[in-house]
Design a protein around this motif. Structure first.
Motif, PDB file in Angstrom:
ATOM      1  N   TYR A  94      23.914  46.564  47.883  1.00  0.00           N
ATOM      2  CA  TYR A  94      23.906  47.288  46.455  1.00  0.00           C
ATOM      3  C   TYR A  94      23.993  46.449  45.331  1.00  0.00           C
ATOM      4  O   TYR A  94      23.659  46.696  44.348  1.00  0.00           O
ATOM      5  CB  TYR A  94      25.028  48.323  46.347  1.00  0.00           C
ATOM      6  N   ASP A  95      24.176  44.936  45.822  1.00  0.00           N
ATOM      7  CA  ASP A  95      24.239  43.852  44.503  1.00  0.00           C
ATOM      8  C   ASP A  95      23.113  43.512  44.413  1.00  0.00           C
ATOM      9  O   ASP A  95      22.678  42.603  45.246  1.00  0.00           O
ATOM     10  CB  ASP A  95      25.405  43.097  44.886  1.00  0.00           C
ATOM     11  N   ALA A  96      22.573  43.737  43.285  1.00  0.00           N
ATOM     12  CA  ALA A  96      21.004  42.957  43.118  1.00  0.00           C
ATOM     13  C   ALA A  96      21.078  41.457  42.790  1.00  0.00           C
ATOM     14  O   ALA A  96      20.325  40.755  43.265  1.00  0.00           O
ATOM     15  CB  ALA A  96      20.152  43.806  41.913  1.00  0.00           C
ATOM     16  N   ASN A 111      34.573  40.545  47.219  1.00  0.00           N
ATOM     17  CA  ASN A 111      33.904  40.954  45.934  1.00  0.00           C
ATOM     18  C   ASN A 111      32.716  39.964  45.761  1.00  0.00           C
ATOM     19  O   ASN A 111      32.584  38.621  45.565  1.00  0.00           O
ATOM     20  CB  ASN A 111      34.881  40.224  44.756  1.00  0.00           C
ATOM     21  N   PRO A 112      31.607  40.760  46.050  1.00  0.00           N
ATOM     22  CA  PRO A 112      29.970  40.046  45.999  1.00  0.00           C
ATOM     23  C   PRO A 112      29.953  39.007  44.731  1.00  0.00           C
ATOM     24  O   PRO A 112      29.427  38.037  44.875  1.00  0.00           O
ATOM     25  CB  PRO A 112      29.275  40.961  46.105  1.00  0.00           C
ATOM     26  N   ARG A 113      30.331  39.477  43.703  1.00  0.00           N
ATOM     27  CA  ARG A 113      30.334  38.630  42.515  1.00  0.00           C
ATOM     28  C   ARG A 113      30.930  37.183  42.423  1.00  0.00           C
ATOM     29  O   ARG A 113      30.164  36.282  41.884  1.00  0.00           O
ATOM     30  CB  ARG A 113      30.837  39.296  41.283  1.00  0.00           C
ATOM     31  N   LEU A 114      32.032  37.166  43.353  1.00  0.00           N
ATOM     32  CA  LEU A 114      32.397  35.813  43.813  1.00  0.00           C
ATOM     33  C   LEU A 114      31.789  34.898  44.417  1.00  0.00           C
ATOM     34  O   LEU A 114      31.567  33.797  44.451  1.00  0.00           O
ATOM     35  CB  LEU A 114      33.795  35.982  43.840  1.00  0.00           C
ATOM     36  N   HIS A 115      31.308  35.673  45.572  1.00  0.00           N
ATOM     37  CA  HIS A 115      30.330  34.852  46.715  1.00  0.00           C
ATOM     38  C   HIS A 115      29.013  34.590  45.898  1.00  0.00           C
ATOM     39  O   HIS A 115      28.394  33.483  46.198  1.00  0.00           O
ATOM     40  CB  HIS A 115      29.998  35.768  47.725  1.00  0.00           C
ATOM     41  N   ASN A 116      28.637  35.458  44.956  1.00  0.00           N
ATOM     42  CA  ASN A 116      27.452  34.980  44.117  1.00  0.00           C
ATOM     43  C   ASN A 116      27.647  33.742  43.402  1.00  0.00           C
ATOM     44  O   ASN A 116      26.742  32.718  43.183  1.00  0.00           O
ATOM     45  CB  ASN A 116      26.990  36.115  43.334  1.00  0.00           C
ATOM     46  N   GLY A 136      25.879  30.530  53.227  1.00  0.00           N
ATOM     47  CA  GLY A 136      26.993  31.337  52.783  1.00  0.00           C
ATOM     48  C   GLY A 136      26.445  32.809  52.552  1.00  0.00           C
ATOM     49  O   GLY A 136      27.710  33.634  52.500  1.00  0.00           O
ATOM     50  N   LEU A 137      25.669  33.078  52.073  1.00  0.00           N
ATOM     51  CA  LEU A 137      25.113  34.323  51.488  1.00  0.00           C
ATOM     52  C   LEU A 137      24.643  35.656  52.586  1.00  0.00           C
ATOM     53  O   LEU A 137      24.361  36.546  52.365  1.00  0.00           O
ATOM     54  CB  LEU A 137      24.061  34.270  50.276  1.00  0.00           C
ATOM     55  N   ARG A 138      24.256  34.712  53.721  1.00  0.00           N
ATOM     56  CA  ARG A 138      23.437  35.556  54.576  1.00  0.00           C
ATOM     57  C   ARG A 138      24.325  36.710  55.245  1.00  0.00           C
ATOM     58  O   ARG A 138      23.538  37.803  55.294  1.00  0.00           O
ATOM     59  CB  ARG A 138      23.419  34.291  55.990  1.00  0.00           C
ATOM     60  N   CYS A 139      25.537  36.311  55.302  1.00  0.00           N
ATOM     61  CA  CYS A 139      26.364  37.669  55.956  1.00  0.00           C
ATOM     62  C   CYS A 139      26.557  38.494  54.695  1.00  0.00           C
ATOM     63  O   CYS A 139      27.005  39.828  54.973  1.00  0.00           O
ATOM     64  CB  CYS A 139      27.373  37.210  56.638  1.00  0.00           C
ATOM     65  N   VAL A 140      26.805  37.900  53.556  1.00  0.00           N
ATOM     66  CA  VAL A 140      27.498  38.517  52.513  1.00  0.00           C
ATOM     67  C   VAL A 140      26.275  39.725  52.111  1.00  0.00           C
ATOM     68  O   VAL A 140      26.967  40.811  51.469  1.00  0.00           O
ATOM     69  CB  VAL A 140      27.822  37.792  51.193  1.00  0.00           C
ATOM     70  N   VAL A 141      25.112  39.192  51.993  1.00  0.00           N
ATOM     71  CA  VAL A 141      24.037  40.135  51.337  1.00  0.00           C
ATOM     72  C   VAL A 141      23.912  41.521  52.312  1.00  0.00           C
ATOM     73  O   VAL A 141      23.549  42.491  51.895  1.00  0.00           O
ATOM     74  CB  VAL A 141      22.709  39.528  51.453  1.00  0.00           C
TER      75      VAL A 141
END
Length: 280
Positions: A137-139, A104-109, A127-132
């Motif tokens: 698709y997540d602005a 869930n990208p919202r949780l990583h955000n 932490g976000l380097r791989c998630v993005v």
């Protein structure tokens, strides 16, 4: 009242910025059904929108006690903790939410936002380097990544991240607000030393210290007042121009008191519009 229609109405009110109405709707409901986790989630959101992080934390804790491993409960617990400056707890709750729902990208955000609020931009960026890459698709995620990159002194990469956010959602208000912040921060950067200083100051601007609730959101009444004042200002300026044109063509002889009244009214509307503008 049935549960689903009430929660849907609360969602609609929150989406329209009417947090006060949502809270009034939810308060008696959670009194009658205190075991409803979804209602507590919405109550936490409403109170955060009303700049009441202490009240939001109470609602988030109520949800968490009912659902201690629920990612959504952990999300609102983390947001409330961040707003209060309880950063260790906010980061721990967000990290736990990511473990419960790692895709869930919202949780990583949320985790990255908690780290930025704690003054840990390097952790947020890493932490976000791989998630993005996995959530292209997540602005919102790209905006937070951009903020973290700028805070660690990588302004070009930060702008690229915001460019990707705008490619996903051209009207994304967070991305456009971040670009303005970047421009202000870069206005003093002329060499490597000043760039590093600008990045440090930017990172500090993202921090929330204990007792500092973070940027206060304008309430719906203030937003409505600002909108009315802006519309009134336009009409008063148009009236001044119209009277001037009519007088110039000889169709009207306007007394000076009319001009004075219109200018005073326009000035008042302009002042109200400025005062009602949300703080940066």
């Amino acid at each position: 009242m049935r549960t689903e229609p009430l929660l849907a109405e609360a969602d609609a009110l929150l989406a329209r910025g009417r947090a006060h109405n949502a809270e009034r709707l939810l308060a008696p409901f959670v009194g009658r059904e205190p075991e409803n986790v979804g209602a507590w989630h919405r109550m936490a959101r409403a109170r955060l929108d009303l700049d009441d992080p202490a009240g939001a934390l109470l609602a988030a804790q109520a949800a968490w006690h009912l659902d201690p491993y629920g990612a959504e409960s952990l999300f609102w617990l983390s947001r409330s903790r961040s707003r209060l400056g309880d950063h260790a707890e906010a980061i721990a709750a967000a990290a736990a939410a990511c473990r419960e729902d790692p895709g869930n990208p919202r949780l990583h955000n949320r985790l990255a936002e908690a780290q930025l609020a704690a003054g840990l931009p390097t952790d947020a960026a890493e932490g976000l380097r791989c998630v993005v890459d996995l959530a292209r698709y997540d602005a919102d995620l790209h905006v937070t990544f951009g903020l973290a990159l700028f805070a660690v002194g990588r302004p070009l990469s930060a702008r690229e991240a915001l460019g990707r956010a705008l490619a996903i959602d051209f009207g994304h208000t967070g991305a456009r607000a971040a670009l303005k912040k970047f421009d202000r921060a870069m206005s003093t950067a002329i060499d490597a030393a000043s760039l590093a200083l600008a990045a440090d100051e930017f990172a500090e601007s993202l921090r929330i210290h204990p007792g500092q609730h973070g940027p206060r959101r304008p309430g719906p009444a203030r937003e409505a007042l600002g909108h009315v004042a802006r519309v009134a200002l336009v009409w008063f300026l148009a009236a001044i121009a119209g009277v001037g044109v009519l007088e110039a063509t000889g169709l009207l002889t306007a007394p000076s008191s009319l001009y004075l009244s219109l200018f005073c009214a326009a000035g008042t509307a302009g002042c109200v519009s400025t005062l009602a503008r949300p703080p940066r």
